[in-house]
Motif scaffolding. Structure first.
Motif, PDB file in Angstrom:
ATOM      1  N   HIS A  23      24.082   7.813   0.396  1.00  0.00           N
ATOM      2  CA  HIS A  23      24.888   6.689  -0.090  1.00  0.00           C
ATOM      3  C   HIS A  23      26.388   6.994   0.022  1.00  0.00           C
ATOM      4  O   HIS A  23      27.176   6.617  -0.834  1.00  0.00           O
ATOM      5  CB  HIS A  23      24.504   6.308  -1.522  1.00  0.00           C
ATOM      6  N   GLY A  24      26.754   7.770   1.047  1.00  0.00           N
ATOM      7  CA  GLY A  24      28.154   8.082   1.309  1.00  0.00           C
ATOM      8  C   GLY A  24      28.752   9.178   0.455  1.00  0.00           C
ATOM      9  O   GLY A  24      29.956   9.413   0.510  1.00  0.00           O
ATOM     10  N   GLU A  25      27.933   9.866  -0.327  1.00  0.00           N
ATOM     11  CA  GLU A  25      28.436  10.912  -1.225  1.00  0.00           C
ATOM     12  C   GLU A  25      27.677  12.221  -1.009  1.00  0.00           C
ATOM     13  O   GLU A  25      26.480  12.189  -0.676  1.00  0.00           O
ATOM     14  CB  GLU A  25      28.245  10.488  -2.688  1.00  0.00           C
ATOM     15  N   HIS A  43      32.582   6.058  -6.723  1.00  0.00           N
ATOM     16  CA  HIS A  43      31.476   5.384  -6.041  1.00  0.00           C
ATOM     17  C   HIS A  43      31.261   3.953  -6.533  1.00  0.00           C
ATOM     18  O   HIS A  43      31.063   3.051  -5.732  1.00  0.00           O
ATOM     19  CB  HIS A  43      30.193   6.207  -6.210  1.00  0.00           C
TER      20      HIS A  43
END
Length: 116
Positions: A23-25, A43
């Motif tokens: 999730h991009g993290e 986020h």
């Protein structure tokens, strides 16, 4: 060392932990499969934090005790996961315990037995 580097070091010190984006993290997995800690760099809000698995009741207790440092994260909060802010004064010894507890919630007993 910044917050991400410190959190990464705590997670990767545990047996058979890997890191990859989710999730991009940056997210840490036990045996590459099950998530136990997820970094949250603004986020879903304007805060720096991480989300992690937590023992039953820990989320409610910590959030009630200190809502300036702990929160119920979106998406996984209903499962008891804990959010920990990293844009406040951080007690890294306490964070190490929280990360270890998160690992114990997800890892199989054979890996828990190998914890430092």
């Amino acid at each position: 060392m910044d917050a991400l580097e410190r959190l990464r070091a705590l997670c990767l010190a545990l047996p058979e932990v890997t890191e990859r984006p989710s999730h991009g993290e940056p997210t840490w997995f036990v045996r590459g499969k099950k998530t136990f800690v997820m970094f949250a760099d603004h986020h879903h809000d304007d805060r720096l934090a991480f989300w992690c698995a937590a023992p039953p009741g820990a989320q409610a207790e910590l959030v009630a005790e200190d809502p300036e440092r702990f929160f119920r994260p979106p998406y996984v909060g209903h499962r008891g996961w804990l959010g920990v802010y990293l844009d406040v004064e951080v007690d890294w010894a306490e964070v190490a315990e929280i990360v270890a507890d998160a690992y114990r919630q997800i890892a199989p007993k054979s890996l828990i037995a190998r914890m430092p």
